[in-house]
Design a protein around this motif. Sequence first.
Motif, PDB file in Angstrom:
ATOM      1  N   ILE A   1      -0.474  -4.340  -6.646  1.00 55.83           N
ATOM      2  CA  ILE A   1      -1.823  -4.599  -6.118  1.00 55.83           C
ATOM      3  C   ILE A   1      -2.262  -6.023  -6.467  1.00 55.83           C
ATOM      4  N   ASP A   2      -2.041  -6.427  -7.706  1.00 51.83           N
ATOM      5  CA  ASP A   2      -2.436  -7.774  -8.132  1.00 51.83           C
ATOM      6  C   ASP A   2      -1.685  -8.855  -7.362  1.00 51.83           C
ATOM      7  N   SER A   3      -0.457  -8.546  -6.945  1.00 51.60           N
ATOM      8  CA  SER A   3       0.341  -9.537  -6.208  1.00 51.60           C
ATOM      9  C   SER A   3      -0.180  -9.742  -4.786  1.00 51.60           C
ATOM     10  N   THR A   4      -0.983  -8.800  -4.296  1.00 51.36           N
ATOM     11  CA  THR A   4      -1.508  -8.707  -2.927  1.00 51.36           C
ATOM     12  C   THR A   4      -0.422  -8.341  -1.912  1.00 51.36           C
ATOM     13  N   PHE A   5       0.822  -8.208  -2.331  1.00 53.11           N
ATOM     14  CA  PHE A   5       1.898  -7.762  -1.435  1.00 53.11           C
ATOM     15  C   PHE A   5       1.971  -6.240  -1.521  1.00 53.11           C
ATOM     16  N   VAL A   6       1.226  -5.574  -0.651  1.00 57.84           N
ATOM     17  CA  VAL A   6       1.135  -4.122  -0.723  1.00 57.84           C
ATOM     18  C   VAL A   6       1.800  -3.433   0.464  1.00 57.84           C
TER      19      VAL A   6
END
Length: 385
Positions: free
Chosen positions: A43-48
């Motif tokens: 989630i923190d990476s924004t790659f979901v």
Amino acid sequence: MGQSSKFSHIIDFIKTLYPGQDFIPLHEPRFTGNEKKYVADAIDSTFVSSVGAYVNRFEEMMQEITGAKYAVATVNGTAALHMALLVAGVKQGDEVLTQDLSFIATANAISYIGAKPVFLDIDRKNLGLSADVLQAFLDEWGQKGAEGTINKKTGNRIAACVPMHSFGFPCEIDRIAAVCSEWNIPLIEDAAESLGSYYKGKHTGTFGLLGTYSFNGNKTVTCGGGGAIVTNNEQLAKLAKHLTTQAKVPHAWEFNHDYIGYNYRMPNLNAALACAQLEQLAGFVENKRKLAATYKAFFQDIAGIAYCEEAKEAKANYWLNVLLLDNREERDAFLAEANNNGVMSRPAWTLMHKLPMFRDCQHDSVAVSQWVEDRLVNIPSSVRV
């Protein structure tokens, strides 16, 4: 001991294996590792969605676990099997040999292509496709030709064979592979239930051209949904990855596509969960095998109920433990008493050839499949904490 008291004895024993639970599910997930950490990181990476580090890591882990050279992450096990059939060259109007006792996803995936399943009998020893039945069917109905093997009864090409490792028990996959090789029929293993199972020291799903797995919520390891394809064929792996990504031609900004593609890639959020679960696979399987040994010892003293064990040359993950009762009436009575007392149990799947959409499909006598359907019960098999 009467029927009711015998069943009550079994139910009471199962409750001792899962103490403190008012309701004991058939197979519930265990999230005891890095699941929350990895999902939060995704989630923190924004790659979901379908691109991300965890998708790549998941594929690497599946290669490491199975020993296959290539792995392709998919959104679920049915999508994995559909794609495996497509890249193996199965086409509309073809036929695919599979087993009558199977979860419906196997037959559905074949049907998505416009191909037609042919349902064959199982081996009573392992509940998977019988190598002897497969050989006998091809000896009777198979005809070798320049385009592959033809079914003499229908005139259609037999484009693949899809055995399933039922409940995590490996079938005699080496013998099945030998028959398929003799008849030039691509072998695709439905290993949806057998992650962590081995036959003669080799992981299920790696004996054929391609193998597929499921990570549904009730599997040994799960990511909510999720599936995977494994293969040693680089060309097929690349094609499967391409087709599952909408067949988009790689480019920094342009959108071009060169095949009809599918939105079948596993999202990074699910892959994060899957990676954490795969880290625990060995421990989960060890736990489940200890449970199986406990069940085996207990049922040795219970008359009229056979406990199903792995074959001599197999190492099963015991995804679901299996009992065989004396007849359908006994089976139904046990299911009613167990479920009414908070111990979830279930019968085998309805045989595929009995379902309305598959009633016109060719099948053999499926005598063993019918015998098993009348008697089989799955009992609680979750990893114990």
